[in-house]
Design an enzyme around this catalytic site. Structure first.
Site, mmCIF file in Angstrom:
data_model
loop_
_atom_site.group_PDB
_atom_site.id
_atom_site.type_symbol
_atom_site.label_atom_id
_atom_site.label_comp_id
_atom_site.label_asym_id
_atom_site.label_seq_id
_atom_site.Cartn_x
_atom_site.Cartn_y
_atom_site.Cartn_z
ATOM 1 N N ASP A 16 -12.428 -49.008 -13.406
ATOM 2 C CA ASP A 16 -12.717 -50.247 -14.136
ATOM 3 C C ASP A 16 -14.178 -50.665 -13.956
ATOM 4 O O ASP A 16 -14.474 -51.812 -13.616
ATOM 5 C CB ASP A 16 -11.792 -51.378 -13.665
ATOM 6 C CG ASP A 16 -10.351 -50.950 -13.514
ATOM 7 O OD1 ASP A 16 -9.877 -50.162 -14.351
ATOM 8 O OD2 ASP A 16 -9.692 -51.393 -12.549
ATOM 9 N N ASN A 159 3.489 -54.907 -22.248
ATOM 10 C CA ASN A 159 2.790 -55.363 -21.048
ATOM 11 C C ASN A 159 1.711 -56.394 -21.338
ATOM 12 O O ASN A 159 1.633 -57.433 -20.684
ATOM 13 C CB ASN A 159 2.159 -54.169 -20.323
ATOM 14 C CG ASN A 159 3.188 -53.339 -19.605
ATOM 15 O OD1 ASN A 159 4.125 -52.845 -20.211
ATOM 16 N ND2 ASN A 159 3.028 -53.186 -18.302
ATOM 17 N N GLU A 196 -5.731 -53.627 -23.018
ATOM 18 C CA GLU A 196 -6.372 -54.253 -21.857
ATOM 19 C C GLU A 196 -7.829 -53.804 -21.784
ATOM 20 O O GLU A 196 -8.309 -53.032 -22.614
ATOM 21 C CB GLU A 196 -5.635 -53.864 -20.570
ATOM 22 C CG GLU A 196 -5.706 -52.378 -20.235
ATOM 23 C CD GLU A 196 -4.959 -52.003 -18.956
ATOM 24 O OE1 GLU A 196 -4.121 -52.793 -18.490
ATOM 25 O OE2 GLU A 196 -5.221 -50.902 -18.426
ATOM 26 N N HIS A 260 -11.086 -48.178 -19.648
ATOM 27 C CA HIS A 260 -11.539 -49.418 -19.017
ATOM 28 C C HIS A 260 -13.060 -49.430 -18.883
ATOM 29 O O HIS A 260 -13.623 -49.405 -17.797
ATOM 30 C CB HIS A 260 -10.888 -49.653 -17.664
ATOM 31 C CG HIS A 260 -10.916 -51.108 -17.297
ATOM 32 N ND1 HIS A 260 -9.782 -51.836 -17.111
ATOM 33 C CD2 HIS A 260 -11.948 -51.967 -17.139
ATOM 34 C CE1 HIS A 260 -10.113 -53.103 -16.828
ATOM 35 N NE2 HIS A 260 -11.432 -53.194 -16.853
ATOM 36 N N ARG A 294 -10.153 -42.154 -9.975
ATOM 37 C CA ARG A 294 -10.752 -42.554 -11.241
ATOM 38 C C ARG A 294 -12.221 -42.854 -10.931
ATOM 39 O O ARG A 294 -12.539 -43.854 -10.291
ATOM 40 C CB ARG A 294 -10.033 -43.767 -11.822
ATOM 41 C CG ARG A 294 -8.626 -43.444 -12.295
ATOM 42 C CD ARG A 294 -7.926 -44.648 -12.874
ATOM 43 N NE ARG A 294 -7.625 -45.645 -11.853
ATOM 44 C CZ ARG A 294 -7.071 -46.833 -12.106
ATOM 45 N NH1 ARG A 294 -6.781 -47.166 -13.350
ATOM 46 N NH2 ARG A 294 -6.814 -47.670 -11.130
#
Length: 325
Positions: A16, A159, A196, A260, A294
């Site tokens: 992120d 979600n 998101e 993200h 990640r």
């Protein structure tokens, strides 16, 4: 324009990722850490310099209560002469009905250098629902501050969807809160129904909002919303969504689950840079959320003749990575 070159991954085990270039000549970086227990900040005068820059912990989760678990996706912004960090936090790592218990929070720092001074908790950003909410970002347009975030609408299956609202101040929303996208295409609904991780890029008379969709494994990918800069940004009809994902897993380059993202610019200011996380392997042992690999990666954006961004494919790594699987 000089060719943009950076060794990927830029920073290992940082999901992120958010990179912001300030007027002081520094790039500021923050991201989720694998322990999900703190917020770190680092800075450097070049994007590549962030790799080895010292990371300072500017805030640590509470022992109990609303901000005591799963500290996710911090972003740093400079607004009206002060620094703000937006992040999501939960009261527990447990899930209920498949959802975590996250809410959105804000920190403020009045120092010129955000690695110095005190970070003050400004509290929770309240929305019209008390439900799972995360991944907030903010931007200014025509003198108005906007807030874009992901949240669970109790009346909508899935979600999270993306919402936009005007802001009264950097920690308070005002007026109407509008849904601008819900997971509707198959690429947004793999594993989970997810929209998101919004990021905003203003170029060529338009406002682009990228976002991420589906589960956080190799199915994770990015979509794109586009609005005319003169349109009413609080009207859902102003936003057009890409029918296909704009950035996806690429087996040939060895990048899995890219998403993200955030946006920054090259050192000379001539190129827009895509900042994102991805893994360099497909199969994951256990819950993808707790797989730490990640890594933060960056690459230049190419602009199409029609003025829209072309993210291309996630480029291959240029340096070896230790997976620690």
């Amino acid at each position: 324009m000089t060719e943009f070159k950076v060794n990927n991954p830029l920073i290992e085990q940082r999901a992120d990722p958010w990179i912001y270039k300030h007027t002081d000549g520094y790039y500021y970086f923050t991201a989720s850490v694998p322990e999900y227990d703190r917020i770190e900040l680092r800075r450097a005068t070049s994007i590549q310099g962030l790799t080895d820059a010292d990371a300072k912990t500017i805030w640590v989760k509470h022992e109990t209560g609303l901000m005591s678990a799963n500290i996710w996706a911090p972003e740093i912004h400079f607004i009206d002469g002060k620094w703000y960090v937006y992040f999501a936090a939960a009261r527990t790592s447990e899930t209920k009905d498949g959802l975590f218990d996250h809410r959105m929070f804000v920190l403020e720092n009045s120092s010129a250098n955000p690695l110095e001074g005190d970070w003050v908790e400004k509290g929770q950003v309240k929305t019209k629902w008390e439900s799972f909410a995360l991944d907030a970002t903010t931007f200014e347009h025509k003198g108005i501050s906007y807030y874009v975030w992901a949240q669970k609408d109790p009346e909508i299956v899935g979600n999270s969807n993306l919402y936009i609202s005007e802001m009264e101040n950097p920690w308070t929303l005002k007026g109407e809160q509008v849904c601008i996208t819900t997971p509707e295409y198959e690429w947004e609904k793999i594993g989970f129904l997810v929209n998101e991780g919004a990021a905003v890029l203003k170029r060529n008379g338009r406002i682009f909002i990228s976002f991420s969709a589906s589960a956080t494994d190799f199915n994770y990918c990015m979509g794109l919303l586009t609005a005319d800069e003169n349109s009413n940004l609080l009207d859902p009809r102003s936003w057009n969504k890409s029918i296909e994902p704009v950035f996806t897993t690429n087996e040939e380059t060895g990048q899995y689950g890219p998403g993200h993202n955030s946006f920054t610019v090259s050192e000379d200011g001539s190129q827009d840079i895509l900042v994102y996380h991805a893994r360099n392997y497909k199969e994951i042992e256990g819950d993808p959320l707790y797989d730490p690999n990640r890594h933060t990666r960056v690459q230049a954006i190419v602009w199409n003749e029609d003025g829209t961004p072309n993210f291309g494919v996630p480029v291959p790594d240029t340096k070896p990575v230790l997976n620690n699987k």
